[in-house]
Design an enzyme around this catalytic site. Structure first.
Site, PDB file in Angstrom:
ATOM      1  N   SER A   1      71.419  61.735  74.652  1.00  0.00           N
ATOM      2  CA  SER A   1      72.285  62.436  73.711  1.00  0.00           C
ATOM      3  C   SER A   1      73.772  62.214  73.869  1.00  0.00           C
ATOM      4  O   SER A   1      74.526  62.621  72.993  1.00  0.00           O
ATOM      5  CB  SER A   1      72.008  63.941  73.774  1.00  0.00           C
TER       6      SER A   1
ATOM      7  N   LYS B   1      81.176  70.138  73.367  1.00  0.00           N
ATOM      8  CA  LYS B   1      79.964  70.311  72.538  1.00  0.00           C
ATOM      9  C   LYS B   1      79.577  71.777  72.495  1.00  0.00           C
ATOM     10  O   LYS B   1      79.699  72.498  73.503  1.00  0.00           O
ATOM     11  CB  LYS B   1      78.846  69.464  73.167  1.00  0.00           C
TER      12      LYS B   1
ATOM     13  N   SER C   1      72.324  63.729  70.416  1.00  0.00           N
ATOM     14  CA  SER C   1      72.721  64.928  69.707  1.00  0.00           C
ATOM     15  C   SER C   1      74.197  65.290  69.851  1.00  0.00           C
ATOM     16  O   SER C   1      74.649  66.226  69.206  1.00  0.00           O
ATOM     17  CB  SER C   1      71.874  66.110  70.178  1.00  0.00           C
TER      18      SER C   1
END
Lengths: 474, 496
Positions: free
Chosen positions: A145, A27, A121
């Protein structure tokens, strides 16, 4: 290229480590040396980090190949992966046979706009794993997330206990709740990755000192000694009847296999969203204070004064979501508000954590809950409501585990009526990842979640799908 | 008017690396050459507490009679400024590492060293915190230059309660604190290098009435200026109130050239620092011998008792010992400790000479020290080493030279030409005459000589250090005078 270098090493006969040659995506809120790290924000567009996050370094040390950085909501604020400067992430299941079969035939243009979100997210990471572009991915989990997009993308999403894995190099959202998250296709893989990443890091003072011993997951056959808790407060408003039914079925699965299944209560669950909002925004306001354009990142052309340069830089660099949270957070931290909001929220946090302590002390080993309220929404529908509203809705089932620092995992369970993945969540005791993952692995074996059928992937199929089971859980 | 003075003192901790990162601590290094990723606030970096800094704070707390908090916490203090990269400073606002101590210091009454009075100021707390970087404003080019070398260096903030009432007291208290820090080694406390920074809080009020509005005075660069600044501010406030004005709760800077305090530019009203606990640092736990767990790795913990046992003698103790051991006066001990290295020099000389310490001290404080001051030298830079001085004093003590001769030798030694006292004595023929007969011969020669010369010598003996007088052993001096008196009587018309 990294891949070929690793190949050379293995050619000589010595694997670099347990992850040798395995492509892994990371990420984009983890620092990667020499590689752009943006947090999907204008503030860090073009920012080349000079160091590797500890978890990234560990992956590389074990021989993993860094495939790329994945998209996210800006600075990890959001539950849809729709609010980053690089645009929204599309759920690979939008293009799956299973989804297309269940949807009303549409014109090509309608189909184009019909795609569903990944959740967030860590949407980019979940999509990367889900679409077979890599074997595993790193996400982060502050309010859900990692687990949320895992559920929507049909992959395993593990949130480890706070303090087990180093946060050094993870650009923080809420320092007291953030953890690096692990996304994989199966529970065994998650255990392998956990083994390579967990353990004390002197660079992160919030990691525990104790040695961590990587483990191999046993193949549980007898669940009769297991006690599964079903927290009644997780029957939240807005929970789809589909997921409710799935949850009930899962409870029955355990019961029929001989496990003890009990209803439990976590009475302060309903306060967790509000509490999270106060603590999260306060920490965000603090963590974002360093972005002033002076040392790194975006700097505005405004030159009138230092203050005006700061203000312009931050206005230009942050999106509305980030700025909104900064403003709220600063409000809660004002001297006259601190006791009323921040301290109060800390106290409520303690109560929420104590709920779990009490339940685990009463003999429950693992809790079973839904991960999300429904399957993935179409993008056009999702963006009808603002980020704050969506976050408040979607975090409700995942958030409390972050408050309490507990480990939790999403296991893909079945497909919804729309042909989209639905997952269920297991929450375990502090630092008892082995037990948590053992139970998750047993459950995963029972449900036999179907493999995603992507046209493009199938064309290159060399027997990857041979093992797909005909009977599925739903 | 009652005058109320409190102090906030920031002492830079003497350590190899910074409070929360591994970059080096060094004065006057090239700009931005000692900046780690954490110091520059790069995203994703985390603070790691420096053990040496904690030890320094504990030592200082113990030396100031504080209670050491076995559990203390770190907080973030938020404000935006170019020299604060993270937008917040990590400090200890809620629970600092040490509280409730005291500091004793001494003052001379009426500037007379012989009358010293001891006062005490309460120490409210000592907290660990980060230093900021430095920003330089270049107004001509409308830019600000930022140097982050200092950003993140460990500081101990020592808060002194408003128990002081004038500039002299403030200065004396700070001086004593400086000596303590230097003795402990927890800070080098050199004000000129920014290792010790003092802010004064000043207010006045009539007895019986509530405390007046206070102002904060910053930008004080020396202990001398501290006294001046505090006294000026007290006066300013009194005058203002006498003229019917009011005192603003503001921050003022001391202008050393003008000798006055001026309002500081642009402090934008009162700041709300939005204090928040520092989430990346767990509470700081310290142990003592009782609470130390058995299986704890001693590298990982700090034992307060262990540190207490190893504290060096503090200045006040050192002074007492000097007075007791050497029989010198208390005010002497103050001067000895006040000058870096002087006490050691004194003790070194005492060891190497038969002269009594009570006499040695005079040579140290009157002769050596005044020479050093005249030439702006430190004790370390003294061209006269303790060995040389000891040799000289031995000659004096053995009555091989007179004290006037010794002073001349010292003046010669001061030139630093490498000669020993004995060599100088021989060169300048300063040896004392011990022989009675030899003296009588000289006297006779004098008497047989010219009149004027005799009168001059008689006068000279009393007025100046004459070579003849210097060359006479003290016990033979009366004999010489008698000779000359006789000679003079013979020469002069009346019994002069």
């Amino acid at each position: 290229m990294q891949g070929s270098f690793t190949g050379l090493q293995t050619g000589i006969g010595q694997p670099l480590g347990i992850l040798d040659g395995i492509p892994i995506a990371v990420k984009d809120n983890f620092n990667t040396a020499g590689i752009e790290t943006t947090c999907a924000s204008n503030m860090l567009k073009g920012y080349i980090s000079p160091y590797n996050a500890t978890v990234v370094q560990k992956l590389l040390d074990h021989g993993a190949v860094l495939l790329g950085k994945t998209n996210l909501d800006e600075f990890a604020m959001g539950s849809g992966s729709t609010d980053g400067v690089f645009g929204p992430v599309r759920n690979p299941w939008s293009y799956s046979k299973q989804y297309k079969e269940k949807s009303v035939p549409k014109s090509h243009s309608e189909e184009e706009s019909d795609w569903v979100i990944t959740g967030g997210s860590s949407g980019g990471s979940a999509a990367a794993v889900s679409s077979f572009t890599c074997f595993a991915a790193l996400g982060s989990d502050t309010g859900g997330s990692t687990r949320n997009p895992a559920a929507h993308c049909g992959v395993v999403g593990l949130k480890p206990t706070y303090g087990l894995i180093s946060r050094h190099g993870l650009i923080p959202l809420v320092n007291s709740m953030d953890v690096p998250g692990i996304l994989t296709r199966c529970v065994d893989d998650a255990a392998v990755l956990l083994g390579s990443l967990a353990g004390h890091d002197p660079k992160d003072s919030t990691t525990i000192q104790d040695d961590f011993k990587p483990f191999e997951l046993p193949n549980l056959t007898d669940v009769s000694k297991l006690s599964i808790g079903i927290p009644k407060e997780y029957h939240a408003p807005g929970l789809s009847s589909e997921i409710l039914a799935l949850w009930s079925k899962a409870a029955d699965l355990f019961k029929n296999a001989g496990a003890k299944v009990v209803e439990v209560s976590l009475p302060h669950t309903r306060y967790s969203i509000v509490c999270y909002h106060v603590l999260c925004t306060a920490e965000v306001a603090s963590n974002m204070a360093r972005f002033d354009g002076l040392e790194y990142g975006h700097r505005s052309d405004m030159k009138d004064s230092t203050e005006s340069m700061y203000a312009a830089t931050r206005r230009e660099g942050f999106n509305d979501v980030v700025r909104g949270r900064i403003l709220s957070g600063n409000y809660f931290l004002l001297k006259q508000n601190y006791e009323k909001y921040f301290v109060k929220a800390q106290k409520v946090r303690r109560l929420i954590a104590n709920d779990f302590v009490k339940v685990f002390r009463s003999g429950v080993d693992v809790l079973l809950t839904p991960t999300t309220l429904s399957d993935a929404a179409p993008y056009t529908e999702f963006i009808q409501e603002d980020n704050r509203t969506r976050s408040a809705q979607d975090d409700i089932l995942t958030q409390a585990a972050n408050m309490a620092g507990l480990p939790a995992i999403n296991v893909p369970t079945a497909l919804s009526e729309r042909g989209l993945p639905v997952g269920l969540q297991f929450i375990g005791r502090s630092f008892q990842e082995k037990q948590l993952l053992t139970v998750a692995k047993w459950f995963e074996k029972q449900v036999q979640f179907p493999v995603i059928e992507l046209e493009e992937v199938k064309r290159h199929d060399n027997g990857v799908f041979q093992h797909q089971k005909s009977a599925s859980f739903s | 008017y009652l005058r109320i003075v409190g102090l906030e003192i920031h002492a830079q901790i003497s350590s190899n690396s910074k409070l929360f990162s591994g970059s080096q601590v060094q004065f006057a290094a090239p700009p931005n050459s000692l900046v780690s990723f954490f110091d520059a606030s790069l995203p994703g970096t985390l603070p790691v507490l420096n053990r040496r800094c904690v030890e320094a704070a504990v030592m200082t707390g113990l030396a100031l009679n504080c209670s050491i908090n076995k559990k203390s916490l770190f907080d973030r203090k938020h404000y935006f400024y170019a020299d604060l990269p993270a937008g917040y400073q990590i400090t200890q606002q809620r629970v600092p590492i040490a509280v409730n101590g005291s500091l004793s210091y001494s003052l001379c009454i009426d500037n007379k060293m012989s009358q010293m009075v001891t006062k005490t100021v309460r120490i409210k707390q000592i907290q660990l915190e980060q230093d900021s970087g430095k920003s330089l404003h270049d107004d001509t080019r409308c830019q600000t230059l930022v140097d982050l070398n200092r950003a993140g260096v460990g500081l101990m903030e020592v808060v002194m309660e408003p128990d002081m009432c004038c500039g002299e007291e403030a200065a004396a208290a700070v001086r004593e604190l400086q000596l303590i820090l230097q003795t402990l080694g927890s800070s080098q406390a050199v004000m000129a290098e920014g290792q010790l920074r003092v802010d004064a809080n000043v207010s006045v009020h009539h007895p019986g009435e509530p405390y007046g509005v206070r102002t904060e005075v910053k930008n004080i660069n020396s202990i001398r200026f501290l006294a001046k600044a505090v006294d000026y501010e007290i006066q300013r406030q009194i005058e203002e109130l006498e003229n019917g004005g009011t005192i603003l709760n503001e921050t003022r800077a001391f202008d050393s050239k003008l000798g006055c305090t001026v309002p500081m530019r642009d402090k934008e009203g009162k700041q709300d620092y939005r204090f928040m606990p520092e989430p990346n640092l767990p509470p700081l736990i310290l142990y003592d011998t009782k609470s130390l767990p058995a299986n704890m790795n001693h590298q990982q913990v700090i034992n307060i008792d262990w540190i207490q046992e190893r504290l060096p003698d503090l200045p006040s103790v050192k002074r007492e010992k000097l007075v007791e051991q050497y029989g010198i006066l208390p005010e002497h001990s103050f001067t000895l400790l006040n000058e870096d290295g002087l006490a050691e020099f004194f003790e070194s000389v005492v060891k190497q000479t038969q002269m009594k310490p009570k006499k040695v001290i005079g040579w140290i404080l009157n002769d050596l020290l005044s020479y050093l001051k005249q030439h702006s030298l430190t004790v370390k830079e003294s061209p006269v080493s303790s060995i040389l001085l000891a040799d000289l004093l031995n000659l004096l003590e053995k009555k091989e030279i007179s004290s006037t001769a010794a002073k001349r030798v010292l003046a010669e030694l001061w030139k630093g030409e490498g000669k020993t006292p004995l060599e100088i004595v021989k060169e300048q023929k300063l040896e004392l005459l011990q022989d009675q007969k030899e003296l009588e011969q000289i006297c006779q020669a004098v008497i047989d000589g010219q009149e004027n010369e005799v009168i001059m010598m008689v006068l000279g003996t009393f007025c100046t250090v004459s070579p003849v007088a210097a060359a006479v052993a003290p016990q033979l001096l009366p004999t010489l005078l008698f000779c000359w008196a006789v000679a003079a009587a013979q020469m002069l018309p009346c019994g002069g």
